[in-house]
Scaffold this active site. Structure first.
Site, PDB file in Angstrom:
ATOM      1  CG  HIS A  64      -2.100   0.858   1.156  1.00 15.25           C
ATOM      2  ND1 HIS A  64      -2.391   1.632   0.042  1.00 15.25           N
ATOM      3  CD2 HIS A  64      -3.091   1.120   2.058  1.00 15.25           C
ATOM      4  CE1 HIS A  64      -3.500   2.306   0.271  1.00 15.25           C
ATOM      5  NE2 HIS A  64      -3.940   2.020   1.480  1.00 15.25           N
TER       6      HIS A  64
ATOM      7  CD  GLN B 253      -2.419   4.646   4.801  1.00 13.31           C
ATOM      8  OE1 GLN B 253      -3.523   4.536   4.291  1.00 13.31           O
ATOM      9  NE2 GLN B 253      -2.146   5.573   5.700  1.00 13.31           N
TER      10      GLN B 253
ATOM     11  CG  ASP C 146      -3.884  -2.309   8.492  1.00 10.07           C
ATOM     12  OD1 ASP C 146      -5.062  -1.901   8.575  1.00 10.07           O
ATOM     13  OD2 ASP C 146      -3.444  -2.874   7.462  1.00 10.07           O
TER      14      ASP C 146
HETATM   15  N1  NVA Z   1      -4.490  -4.061   5.434  1.00 14.59           N
HETATM   16  C1  NVA Z   1      -5.754  -3.453   5.145  1.00 14.59           C
HETATM   17  C2  NVA Z   1      -5.552  -2.034   4.756  1.00 14.59           C
HETATM   18  C3  NVA Z   1      -6.804  -1.263   4.470  1.00 14.59           C
HETATM   19  C4  NVA Z   1      -6.532   0.137   4.066  1.00 14.59           C
HETATM   20  C5  NVA Z   1      -6.434  -4.217   4.024  1.00 14.59           C
HETATM   21  O1  NVA Z   1      -5.758  -4.610   3.072  1.00 14.59           O
HETATM   22  O2  NVA Z   1      -7.636  -4.445   4.114  1.00 14.59           O
HETATM   23  N1   CP Z   2      -6.330   3.574   4.378  1.00 17.15           N
HETATM   24  C1   CP Z   2      -7.043   3.269   3.284  1.00 17.15           C
HETATM   25  O1   CP Z   2      -6.495   2.900   2.238  1.00 17.15           O
HETATM   26  O2   CP Z   2      -8.381   3.387   3.445  1.00 17.15           O
HETATM   27  P1   CP Z   2      -9.502   2.974   2.402  1.00 17.15           P
HETATM   28  O3   CP Z   2      -9.540   1.465   2.378  1.00 17.15           O
HETATM   29  O4   CP Z   2     -10.773   3.570   2.949  1.00 17.15           O
HETATM   30  O5   CP Z   2      -9.136   3.525   1.060  1.00 17.15           O
END
Ligand code: NVA
Ligand code: CP
Length: 311
Positions: free
Chosen positions: A133, A136, A227
């Site tokens: 990500h 982020q 997270d």
């Molecule tokens: N680790 C989480 C992040 C969400 C922004 C997911 O992948 O669902």
């Molecule tokens: N942190 C983040 O990526 O949030 P969303 O899943 O709401 O985009």
């Protein structure tokens, strides 16, 4: 107006698709955007969003970012487009490259993202995969820089699942050379390829630690980050993971073991009283909502450098 340096890579699929200098430049640009010190004009540029998973922050911040740059966004819902029907990525990518100027993609497999990048002639941005990500992490390091001015002497401790968010924090952390500690239950360590890549980047290998010893990981930390324990796509593992992660909640007791000046971060969305207590989320030390806001600023900067030089 500022002269933007284009990125060497056409894409942002991974946190290490950019160099340390490019990362620092993006953070500086983001700061200037946030402080309204410059205006960028990408009129008529079009961002396409392809999201195979739910999103609030990433979707909205990309749309608002593009709007503030003067461009527009098309939200390509996989269900109502032919993407959900299974049209090959290589066909979709070539067609969208003729309509759009940049694509931000949220999907499961990093290899699908790479397939888009292979067939597209426009920049591709990773808006979250199971592996990384990186957008982020940009916002996270902007938030850390706002707090501590620099990365030297900052200890970032991530507590929880060694997932996409942890992987990107590790890789960006390696580029910046700050100490990153990951505290997770055994069996939930970050991706081993990611760890190896990070160790290759770090000049001082002691700056990356993966441990299941929560107290050791938190001691002296300046940033406590967490997270969700079960990411999107892992719903079936939720009950099992809730048990395995028992004890890894960031609560007041844990915060008291960190550095006095420690800030609390979470990429959101959160499950209160699972990975983080409500009290800590709402505490003065929390920078969680600033972190969310910073998504908007870093993504404007990222779009600007990917879309090219503009004076
Ligand atoms: N680790 C989480 C992040 C969400 C922004 C997911 O992948 O669902
Ligand atoms: N942190 C983040 O990526 O949030 P969303 O899943 O709401 O985009």
């Amino acid at each position: 107006m500022l002269n933007l340096n284009k990125l060497a890579s056409n894409n942002f699929l991974s946190s290490i698709d950019i160099t340390k200098k490019e990362l620092i430049d993006i953070l500086e640009l983001s700061k200037n955007i946030k402080n309204k010190k410059l205006e960028l004009d990408f009129k008529n540029k079009v961002l396409g969003l392809i999201f195979d998973k739910a999103s609030t922050r990433t979707r909205v911040s990309f749309q608002v970012a593009m709007s503030r740059l003067g461009g527009t966004t098309i939200d390509l819902n996989p269900i109502t487009s032919q993407i959900g029907r299974g049209e090959p990525i290589k066909d979709t990518a070539r067609v969208l490259s003729r309509y759009c100027d940049v694509l931000a993609i949220r999907t499961f497999n990093q290899s699908d993202l790479e397939e888009y990048a292979k067939w597209s002639t426009i920049p591709i941005i990773n808006a979250l995969t199971d592996l990384e990500h990186p957008c982020q992490a940009l916002a996270d390091f902007m938030t850390i820089k706002e707090e501590f001015n620099d990365f030297e002497d900052v200890v970032l401790t991530f507590i929880g699942d060694g997932n996409n968010v942890a992987n990107s924090l590790i890789l960006s952390g390696a580029l910046l050379g700050l100490e990153v500690r990951i505290a997770c239950p055994k069996g939930y360590e970050p991706n081993s390829l990611v760890i190896n890549k990070a160790y290759k980047i770090y000049k001082n290998k002691n700056l990356l630690k993966i441990t299941d010893d929560l107290n050791a990981a938190v001691s002296g930390a300046n940033v406590l980050y967490t997270d969700v324990w079960s990411s999107m796509g892992e719903e079936i593992e939720k009950n099992d993971k809730d048990k395995k992660f028992n004890g890894f909640t960031i609560d007041k007791n844990l915060v008291n073991k960190a550095n006095k000046n420690a800030i609390i971060m979470h990429c959101l969305p959160a499950y209160r009283d699972k990975e983080i207590s409500d009290e800590v989320m709402e505490s003065k030390q929390s920078r969680i909502f600033t972190q969310s806001e910073n998504r908007l600023h870093v993504q404007q900067a990222l779009l600007a450098v990917l879309l090219g030089n503009k004076t």
